[in-house]
Design an enzyme around this catalytic site. Structure first.
Site, mmCIF file in Angstrom:
data_model
loop_
_atom_site.group_PDB
_atom_site.id
_atom_site.type_symbol
_atom_site.label_atom_id
_atom_site.label_comp_id
_atom_site.label_asym_id
_atom_site.label_seq_id
_atom_site.Cartn_x
_atom_site.Cartn_y
_atom_site.Cartn_z
ATOM 1 N N LYS A 1 -13.357 -9.449 8.604
ATOM 2 C CA LYS A 1 -14.314 -8.347 8.774
ATOM 3 C C LYS A 1 -15.684 -8.806 8.270
ATOM 4 O O LYS A 1 -16.205 -8.305 7.266
ATOM 5 C CB LYS A 1 -13.843 -7.106 8.021
ATOM 6 C CG LYS A 1 -12.575 -6.484 8.600
ATOM 7 C CD LYS A 1 -12.128 -5.271 7.800
ATOM 8 C CE LYS A 1 -10.806 -4.711 8.312
ATOM 9 N NZ LYS A 1 -10.245 -3.701 7.412
ATOM 10 N N ARG B 1 0.826 -1.214 0.000
ATOM 11 C CA ARG B 1 0.000 0.000 0.000
ATOM 12 C C ARG B 1 0.863 1.270 0.000
ATOM 13 O O ARG B 1 0.401 2.317 -0.444
ATOM 14 C CB ARG B 1 -0.946 -0.004 1.211
ATOM 15 C CG ARG B 1 -2.174 -0.858 0.955
ATOM 16 C CD ARG B 1 -3.103 -0.850 2.138
ATOM 17 N NE ARG B 1 -4.423 -1.343 1.772
ATOM 18 C CZ ARG B 1 -5.356 -1.666 2.647
ATOM 19 N NH1 ARG B 1 -5.134 -1.557 3.936
ATOM 20 N NH2 ARG B 1 -6.527 -2.091 2.236
ATOM 21 N N GLY C 1 -12.636 -3.799 1.691
ATOM 22 C CA GLY C 1 -14.014 -3.322 1.802
ATOM 23 C C GLY C 1 -14.340 -2.338 0.688
ATOM 24 O O GLY C 1 -15.447 -2.343 0.134
ATOM 25 N N GLY D 1 -6.298 -5.388 1.870
ATOM 26 C CA GLY D 1 -4.976 -5.182 2.436
ATOM 27 C C GLY D 1 -4.317 -6.506 2.775
ATOM 28 O O GLY D 1 -3.191 -6.786 2.339
HETATM 29 N N1 LIG Z 1 -11.022 -18.423 10.465
HETATM 30 C C1 LIG Z 1 -10.532 -17.243 10.817
HETATM 31 N N2 LIG Z 1 -10.659 -16.794 12.081
HETATM 32 C C2 LIG Z 1 -10.158 -15.597 12.459
HETATM 33 N N3 LIG Z 1 -9.489 -14.759 11.623
HETATM 34 C C3 LIG Z 1 -9.337 -15.169 10.361
HETATM 35 C C4 LIG Z 1 -9.845 -16.403 9.887
HETATM 36 N N4 LIG Z 1 -9.533 -16.512 8.588
HETATM 37 C C5 LIG Z 1 -8.848 -15.409 8.255
HETATM 38 N N5 LIG Z 1 -8.712 -14.595 9.304
HETATM 39 C C6 LIG Z 1 -7.996 -13.293 9.366
HETATM 40 O O1 LIG Z 1 -8.607 -12.380 8.481
HETATM 41 C C7 LIG Z 1 -7.702 -11.292 8.342
HETATM 42 C C8 LIG Z 1 -7.960 -10.568 7.043
HETATM 43 O O2 LIG Z 1 -9.331 -10.217 6.950
HETATM 44 P P1 LIG Z 1 -9.861 -8.877 6.291
HETATM 45 O O3 LIG Z 1 -11.350 -9.001 6.242
HETATM 46 O O4 LIG Z 1 -9.272 -7.711 7.001
HETATM 47 O O5 LIG Z 1 -9.296 -8.992 4.779
HETATM 48 P P2 LIG Z 1 -8.565 -7.934 3.863
HETATM 49 O O6 LIG Z 1 -8.152 -8.644 2.653
HETATM 50 O O7 LIG Z 1 -7.459 -7.253 4.624
HETATM 51 O O8 LIG Z 1 -9.621 -6.847 3.535
HETATM 52 P P3 LIG Z 1 -9.645 -5.301 4.029
HETATM 53 O O9 LIG Z 1 -8.616 -4.611 3.165
HETATM 54 O O10 LIG Z 1 -11.042 -4.882 3.821
HETATM 55 O O11 LIG Z 1 -9.236 -5.275 5.462
HETATM 56 C C9 LIG Z 1 -6.315 -11.901 8.431
HETATM 57 O O12 LIG Z 1 -5.573 -11.194 9.401
HETATM 58 C C10 LIG Z 1 -6.568 -13.352 8.860
HETATM 59 O O13 LIG Z 1 -5.713 -13.807 9.885
HETATM 60 O O1 LIG Z 2 -7.750 -2.158 5.366
HETATM 61 C C1 LIG Z 2 -8.695 -1.565 4.812
HETATM 62 O O2 LIG Z 2 -9.613 -2.161 4.220
HETATM 63 C C2 LIG Z 2 -8.664 -0.042 4.768
HETATM 64 O O3 LIG Z 2 -7.424 0.470 5.157
HETATM 65 C C3 LIG Z 2 -9.788 0.518 5.615
HETATM 66 O O4 LIG Z 2 -9.599 0.175 6.957
HETATM 67 P P1 LIG Z 2 -10.868 0.105 7.949
HETATM 68 O O5 LIG Z 2 -11.653 -1.125 7.545
HETATM 69 O O6 LIG Z 2 -10.278 0.021 9.319
HETATM 70 O O7 LIG Z 2 -11.667 1.369 7.726
#
Ligand SMILES: Nc1ncnc2c1ncn2[C@@H]1O[C@H](COP(=O)(O)OP(=O)(O)OP(=O)(O)O)[C@@H](O)[C@H]1O
Ligand SMILES: O=C(O)[C@H](O)COP(=O)(O)O
Length: 403
Positions: free
Chosen positions: A202, A37, A384, A360
């Site tokens: 999330k 990023r 998201g 991310g």
């Molecule tokens: N079964 C699970 N239980 C708990 N945490 C989990 C599980 N599977 C994955 N994860 C965690 O989910 C996290 C990533 O989720 P997240 O929804 O933030 O995805 P993202 O690709 O970063 O999207 P965003 O950019 O919106 O944050 C990782 O840190 C991972 O360890």
């Molecule tokens: O990791 C993300 O998806 C962005 O940086 C936004 O972060 P946030 O879900 O904490 O608003």
């Protein structure tokens, strides 16, 4: 929407340009485990600095509670930005206080500064328009022009994303232009089958996208923390796994609608379980067990998809025309729970489909697990944000950049 090239053509020399970036990178203590990023915003920052602007870079990092918290300092990100630019980057230890004011005042033409985490201030994320506006006023005092380039945060109605551009002349940076250009392809005519893979943690943020995907996708594969709300909705025990209990009726409706519409909904056949969340500091071996997804023991939590599911998901991705993937399949940061995410990444690499990876952590996972970014159609910095873009929602941070 004014482009950054139009802004540069008007001339920015000597102007203070506020760049709202998304430097929300994964950290292990103060070590950045993936700098994707930060690299993504370099073209915008460099173009502005080369044109003689005084560049003020701002971002959130993590979810601190509206007050300073050293664990979420942007100092490591500022240092990394300096390395990537090959130039000195000043760092303000607050966001709108004395340090920020002095740091910005001290910038020479072509200089770059990073101010401290926007979310150290309650006004940044406040739901109250006046409180957010007051914080945006203080941010506006630091700059003459605003450039929005934090694509990962454009879905947030936050002061620096939504209210600040209304107070300054504004333009969209290169990253936002690229992201929107690619994601638009997934909302127009997609090559089918269109397969979507959803995971991550999330859950409440991301379940809503399924509502929209049921009208668009041919197949939806579910992994990560999202799995357990679906398994529970089907009446299965999920032990101590991540669960969004209040979303069970919503999920049941999704499953029913998928059947009605002929959208193939694929849930894991097996999962890796353990009695506790792994130690992410020592990464000590976790010795998980593999269990069938419909019989997770009451005292265990699911932390990755299992070996059968890896094979199943690879086969469901093999004939795809287009794939959108958001959210890791498991707690990939720990080696014992990385195989599900690795298998999905490998299936995307092996597939001739147009592949987009968003988020991310998803983007970081792909790089940390050693995959070549070029093997994917596009790696989006937005998790998201990209999901909400695909949902066709109005994104506050894009709407605010419109003329
Ligand atoms: N079964 C699970 N239980 C708990 N945490 C989990 C599980 N599977 C994955 N994860 C965690 O989910 C996290 C990533 O989720 P997240 O929804 O933030 O995805 P993202 O690709 O970063 O999207 P965003 O950019 O919106 O944050 C990782 O840190 C991972 O360890
Ligand atoms: O990791 C993300 O998806 C962005 O940086 C936004 O972060 P946030 O879900 O904490 O608003």
């Amino acid at each position: 929407m004014k482009t950054i090239d139009e802004l540069l053509a008007e001339g920015v020399s000597g102007k203070r340009v506020f760049v709202r970036a998304d430097l929300n990178v994964p950290l292990d203590g103060t070590t950045i485990t993936d700098d994707g990023r930060i690299r993504a915003v370099v073209p915008t920052v460099k173009a502005l600095a080369d044109a003689g602007a005084r560049v003020v870079v701002a971002s959130h990092l993590g979810r601190p509670k509206g007050a300073p918290d050293p664990a979420f300092s942007l100092a490591p990100a500022a240092a990394r930005l300096g390395e990537l630019l090959g130039a000195e980057v000043a760092f303000a230890t607050d966001t709108v206080g004395d340090s920020a004011t002095a740091t910005v005042a001290g910038l020479a033409d072509g200089g770059v500064a990073v101010i401290e985490n926007l979310r150290f201030n309650a006004g940044e994320t406040s739901k109250d328009d006046a409180e957010r506006g007051a914080f945006a006023d203080r941010l506006a005092a630091l700059a003459d022009v605003y450039v929005g380039d934090g694509f990962g945060a454009v879905h947030r109605k936050h002061a620096s994303v939504f209210d600040l551009p209304a107070r300054l002349p504004h333009a969209a940076g290169y990253l936002i232009a690229t992201e929107v250009g690619v994601l638009r392809k997934l909302t127009d005519d997609v090559r089918r089958p269109y397969v979507v893979v959803l995971g991550g943690s999330k859950v409440s943020d991301k379940l809503g996208v399924i509502d929209h995907l049921l009208e668009k996708a041919d197949r939806i594969l579910v992994g990560g923390g999202m799995v357990f709300t679906f398994l529970k909705a089907q009446g299965h025990e999920v032990g101590t796994s991540l669960l969004q209990e209040d979303q069970i009726p919503v999920v049941q409706e999704y499953l029913a609608r998928a059947k009605e519409r002929g959208v193939e909904f694929v849930l894991p056949a097996d999962v890796l379980v353990s009695s506790e969340f792994p130690d992410m500091k020592t990464k000590a071996p976790a010795h998980p067990d593999t269990v069938s997804a419909d019989v997770i023991p009451a005292d265990r939590m699911g932390l990755d998809i299992g070996p059968e599911t890896r094979k199943l998901y690879a086969s469901k991705l093999a004939d795809a025309g287009t794939v959108f993937w958001n959210g890791p399949m498991g707690v990939f940061e720990h080696p014992d729970y990385a195989e599900g995410t690795r298998a999905v990444a490998q299936a995307l690499v092996d597939s001739p489909a147009f592949t987009v990876v968003g988020g991310g952590d998803s983007a970081a996972a792909v790089r940390i697990l050693g995959f070549d970014e070029k093997a994917f159609g596009h790696i989006s910095t937005g998790g998201g944000a990209s999901l909400e873009y695909l949902e066709g929602k109005t994104l506050p941070g894009l709407a605010a950049l419109e003329d």
